[in-house]
Design a protein around this motif. Structure first.
Motif, short mmCIF file in Angstrom:
data_model
loop_
_atom_site.label_atom_id
_atom_site.label_comp_id
_atom_site.label_asym_id
_atom_site.label_seq_id
_atom_site.Cartn_x
_atom_site.Cartn_y
_atom_site.Cartn_z
N TYR A 99 1.02 -1.18 -0.09
CA TYR A 99 0.18 -0.02 -0.05
C TYR A 99 0.83 1.29 -0.03
CZ TYR A 99 -3.50 3.25 1.60
OH TYR A 99 -4.19 4.46 1.66
N LEU A 100 1.95 1.01 0.71
CA LEU A 100 2.85 2.32 0.81
C LEU A 100 3.41 2.33 -0.38
CD1 LEU A 100 4.75 1.96 4.37
CD2 LEU A 100 2.68 3.49 3.60
N CYS A 101 3.82 1.41 -1.14
CA CYS A 101 4.60 1.85 -2.45
C CYS A 101 3.80 2.06 -3.67
CB CYS A 101 5.55 0.57 -2.74
SG CYS A 101 4.84 -0.57 -3.59
N SER A 102 2.55 1.48 -3.58
CA SER A 102 1.66 1.70 -4.91
C SER A 102 0.52 2.68 -4.77
CB SER A 102 0.92 0.32 -5.21
OG SER A 102 0.10 0.06 -4.03
N GLY A 154 1.86 -4.21 15.60
CA GLY A 154 1.52 -4.33 16.90
C GLY A 154 2.79 -4.23 17.83
N GLU A 155 2.79 -5.16 18.82
CA GLU A 155 4.10 -5.31 19.63
C GLU A 155 5.32 -5.36 19.01
OE1 GLU A 155 3.95 -4.29 22.73
OE2 GLU A 155 1.57 -4.17 22.40
N GLN A 156 5.46 -6.11 17.99
CA GLN A 156 6.60 -6.22 17.17
C GLN A 156 7.04 -5.26 16.31
OE1 GLN A 156 8.75 -9.30 17.94
NE2 GLN A 156 10.31 -8.10 16.72
N TYR A 157 8.34 -4.67 16.51
CA TYR A 157 8.96 -3.86 15.24
C TYR A 157 9.20 -4.70 14.13
CZ TYR A 157 12.40 -0.59 13.09
OH TYR A 157 12.99 0.09 12.05
N THR A 158 8.83 -4.26 12.79
CA THR A 158 8.95 -5.08 11.66
C THR A 158 9.61 -4.10 10.60
OG1 THR A 158 6.87 -4.68 10.67
CG2 THR A 158 7.00 -6.60 12.13
N ILE A 159 9.69 -4.93 9.46
CA ILE A 159 10.06 -3.89 8.08
C ILE A 159 9.03 -2.69 7.76
CG2 ILE A 159 11.59 -5.29 7.14
CD1 ILE A 159 9.38 -6.55 5.80
N CYS A 160 7.76 -2.86 8.32
CA CYS A 160 6.94 -1.70 8.06
C CYS A 160 7.08 -0.47 8.74
CB CYS A 160 5.36 -2.15 8.60
SG CYS A 160 4.74 -3.76 7.63
N ASP A 161 7.74 -0.47 9.71
CA ASP A 161 8.09 0.61 10.61
C ASP A 161 9.05 1.60 9.69
OD1 ASP A 161 6.44 -0.05 12.71
OD2 ASP A 161 7.42 -1.72 13.04
N PRO A 162 10.04 1.28 9.45
CA PRO A 162 11.06 2.26 8.67
C PRO A 162 10.32 2.67 7.47
CG PRO A 162 11.84 0.19 8.52
CD PRO A 162 10.82 0.11 9.51
N TYR A 163 9.48 1.94 6.85
CA TYR A 163 9.06 2.23 5.49
C TYR A 163 7.80 3.48 6.05
CZ TYR A 163 7.73 1.81 0.45
OH TYR A 163 7.64 1.80 -0.83
N LEU A 164 7.13 3.16 7.02
CA LEU A 164 5.91 4.00 7.40
C LEU A 164 6.76 5.50 7.85
CD1 LEU A 164 2.77 5.23 7.89
CD2 LEU A 164 3.32 4.42 10.05
N TYR A 165 7.81 5.13 8.82
CA TYR A 165 8.58 6.50 9.12
C TYR A 165 8.97 7.46 7.76
CZ TYR A 165 12.16 9.19 11.18
OH TYR A 165 13.24 9.99 11.82
#
Lengths: 206, 206
Positions: A99-102, A154-165
């Motif tokens: 969703y972030l990229c497209s 949720g509770e676990q930091y993932t590869i979604c976080d730096p992309y959203l940031y």
């Protein structure tokens, strides 16, 4: 040993942070967009799309942020940056990054990259005027439904976080009111406190 | 048991073919874009983005084609639709699908979805005029560098193939000359001969 091609302020920041969080051995090379270095023959030999990021690995070169983020996570499983052992949870993370990229990155790109999709100056100005509205709509959806908190998944930091940031870092420049996005604003603050993020930002700003 | 929400002619075709190729147990529900059913309250409860595809699973609902395709492949590993045991090869497949969703599908969408990114009729017409050029450029790159042949990733049919087939099916409508894209044309023909593709197309056209 990896090598990341990046440009400051671009979406390559997500991969840069993820390499750092993973504890990967890597070097970086900055591509200067102001001098159009991304379309130099040297760089087109690395990535014929003329875009950043690109990641040189010992197996070959990877492009496209969602693919690179998942690759880094899967290459360093001990860093637990993606739920690779659970296909549904992995797909949820991939769906967020897709969703972030497209959609979200594309919405933002209409501010300065109008010539990709149109020819007339009047169209570029029209596209640019709509960016605050489209980006606000994307982030309203992220705030309301996608960002579980404290991290995206949720509770676990993932590869979604730096992309959203990375992409939420464009909101002020896109004239989106962050005060209406308290979860996104909290996520930005939480990300900015991570040592890996601080190290990478210092390097990109140097 | 899965349930796929789709609309004929949309990118949901890629997921539909992949469910069939995987041997998955699934049902489908057609969403009628002509009556704007994708924005009905019933469908927005399934996918608040108001888009297809959406896949209902016993763990929850997934959206975004690249994530759905990888999920179906990983849920039916015996069908060998993705190289999930090789992070680099998997990333190459994901990079291809990410390019399709974030660049190629987006280029195509400027033909009829101008209001997503602009406001003026003149801008919509300008965007529409550029689509043959942008789609031809995307597919020239796919033809020259990405499509290894006979399948996208080489000898092994993967989740990249139904996605490419879906989007290459839009080329004639986008006024792109397929005679300059012999590998893409051959890929279309090869895909159209697969029983799973024939079955799914028959259902979507019924």
């Amino acid at each position: 040993m990896f090598k990341l091609y990046y440009s400051p302020g671009s979406c390559a920041l997500a991969s840069h942070i993820t390499l750092e969080e993973a504890g990967a051995a890597y070097t970086t090379e900055r591509i200067d967009f102001k001098s159009n270095q991304q379309n130099s023959s040297e760089y087109l030999a690395v990535n014929s799309k003329g875009r950043v990021p690109a990641l040189v690995t010992d197996r070959g070169i990877l492009t496209e942020t969602p693919a690179m983020l998942a690759f880094i996570a899967q290459s360093f499983p001990q860093a637990k940056l993606a739920p690779s052992d659970d296909p549904f949870a992995f797909a949820q993370a991939q769906a967020f990054n897709s969703y972030l990229c497209s959609t979200v990155h594309v919405a933002h790109a209409h501010k300065g990259r109008g010539p990709r999709w149109a020819t007339e100056e009047s169209s570029f100005a029209d596209m640019k005027r709509k960016v605050p509205q489209t980006m606000a709509a994307c982030f309203a959806l992220i705030e309301r439904e996608m960002l579980k908190g404290p991290w995206v998944m949720g509770e676990q930091y993932t590869i979604c976080d730096p992309y959203l940031y990375t992409i939420s870092g464009w909101l002020e420049g896109d004239s989106v009111d962050l005060s209406k996005l308290p979860k996104v604003a909290d996520h930005r603050k939480r990300m900015s406190e991570r040592p890996a993020v601080q190290k990478v930002l210092a390097e990109e700003k140097a």
